[in-house]
Design an enzyme around this catalytic site. Structure first.
Site, PDB file in Angstrom:
ATOM      1  N   CYS A   1       0.847  -1.192   0.000  1.00  0.00           N
ATOM      2  CA  CYS A   1       0.000   0.000   0.000  1.00  0.00           C
ATOM      3  C   CYS A   1       0.891   1.253   0.000  1.00  0.00           C
ATOM      4  CB  CYS A   1      -0.900   0.004   1.230  1.00  0.00           C
ATOM      5  SG  CYS A   1      -2.043   1.415   1.268  1.00  0.00           S
TER       6      CYS A   1
ATOM      7  N   ASP B   1       0.401   3.788   1.698  1.00  0.00           N
ATOM      8  CA  ASP B   1       0.325   4.401   3.039  1.00  0.00           C
ATOM      9  C   ASP B   1       1.723   4.716   3.598  1.00  0.00           C
ATOM     10  OD1 ASP B   1       0.103   4.530   6.009  1.00  0.00           O
ATOM     11  OD2 ASP B   1      -2.000   4.055   5.610  1.00  0.00           O
TER      12      ASP B   1
ATOM     13  N   ARG C   1       2.755   4.924   6.464  1.00  0.00           N
ATOM     14  CA  ARG C   1       3.141   4.193   7.676  1.00  0.00           C
ATOM     15  C   ARG C   1       3.687   2.796   7.368  1.00  0.00           C
ATOM     16  NH1 ARG C   1      -2.694   4.896  10.262  1.00  0.00           N
ATOM     17  NH2 ARG C   1      -3.103   4.295   8.098  1.00  0.00           N
TER      18      ARG C   1
ATOM     19  N   HIS D   1      -2.103  -3.950   4.994  1.00  0.00           N
ATOM     20  CA  HIS D   1      -1.862  -3.541   6.377  1.00  0.00           C
ATOM     21  C   HIS D   1      -3.187  -3.272   7.077  1.00  0.00           C
ATOM     22  CE1 HIS D   1      -2.683   0.851   5.876  1.00  0.00           C
ATOM     23  NE2 HIS D   1      -2.426   0.560   4.626  1.00  0.00           N
TER      24      HIS D   1
ATOM     25  N   CYS E   1      -6.266  -0.009   6.867  1.00  0.00           N
ATOM     26  CA  CYS E   1      -5.948   0.622   5.575  1.00  0.00           C
ATOM     27  C   CYS E   1      -7.081   1.589   5.191  1.00  0.00           C
ATOM     28  CB  CYS E   1      -5.795  -0.462   4.511  1.00  0.00           C
ATOM     29  SG  CYS E   1      -5.430   0.204   2.865  1.00  0.00           S
TER      30      CYS E   1
HETATM   31 ZN   LIG Z   1      -3.419   1.266   2.996  1.00  0.00          ZN
END
Ligand SMILES: [Zn+2]
Length: 224
Positions: free
Chosen positions: A43, A45, A47, A99, A102
């Site tokens: 992803c 993302d 993080r 994750h 999400c």
């Molecule tokens: Zn995500």
């Protein structure tokens, strides 16, 4: 240039200096070639930084990231990455990594409109719709994470179904597809056991991985 971007460039100089002093010649050695063993499909993302999570250095992990780690059969971007990784770099492992919590998956689950990305997230809604009866049985607070895991399993199956990976298997190239989920709350990766090393095993691995997710969330529901 804003102050914060100056900081980033300063950080970069420090980072490069630190690596070069620990491993003299590191960067010039990477000029010759990259030979990663792994393709990470994760992803976007912020993080979930791929290299850091598995403690791999530059040159060791080939990475593709998009919103909600989706592998779509018509996405030339992702397919090109898989093709290059498979045919040219000859990676041994392709790992789809979702994750917990999400944002893309949460939007898909709740039918939340976010803009153009709705059209991309549609692919995760297809996963939701395919498993909607089971998702209904999952406690509401756990549904996003359950869908994150189902999404990994489905996208890993999509990797197996690409002509690229099928052709590689056909000609005897060793390549193993995996599905993992990263837990934001403790920084740990979990193997969802969607592990496939030849096309004939994909269906059984998919069923086993789904059953394992379902058993885990059923246990969680009983514990509540
Ligand atoms: Zn995500």
């Amino acid at each position: 240039m804003s102050h914060s971007l100056t900081d980033l460039l300063d950080n970069n100089r420090r980072w490069a200096g630190k690596i070069e002093s620990a491993r003299p010649g590191f960067f010039t050695s990477l000029l010759q070639q990259q030979a990663p063993q792994y393709l990470w499909i994760g992803c976007a993302d912020s993080r979930v930084p791929a290299n850091e999570l598995v403690d791999l250095a530059p040159g060791e992990l080939f990475v593709h990231r998009n919103v909600a780690n989706v592998v779509v059969h018509s996405d030339l971007n992702c397919l090109s990455v898989i093709q290059f990784a498979t045919d040219v770099l000859k990676v041994r492992h392709i790992i789809v990594v979702g994750h917990s919590q999400c944002g893309g998956v949460a939007a898909a689950l709740a039918d939340r409109r976010v803009g153009l990305a709705d059209n991309w997230i549609r692919h995760v809604q297809d996963v939701r719709n395919r498993h909607s009866a089971w998702l209904e049985t999952v406690p509401e607070g756990e549904r996003v994470n359950a869908l994150c895991e189902l999404n990994v399993i489905e996208q890993a199956l999509n990797v197996c179904q690409t002509t690229i990976v099928q052709d590689a298997w056909q000609r005897g190239q060793e390549i193993i597809v995996h599905g993992w989920v990263y837990r934001l709350h403790n920084g740990l990766l979990k193997d969802l056991r969607m592990t496939v090393s030849r096309l004939d095993d994909a269906g059984a691995a998919y069923q086993d991985a789904l059953a394992a997710v379902q058993a885990r969330y059923a246990e969680l529901a009983r514990a509540l």
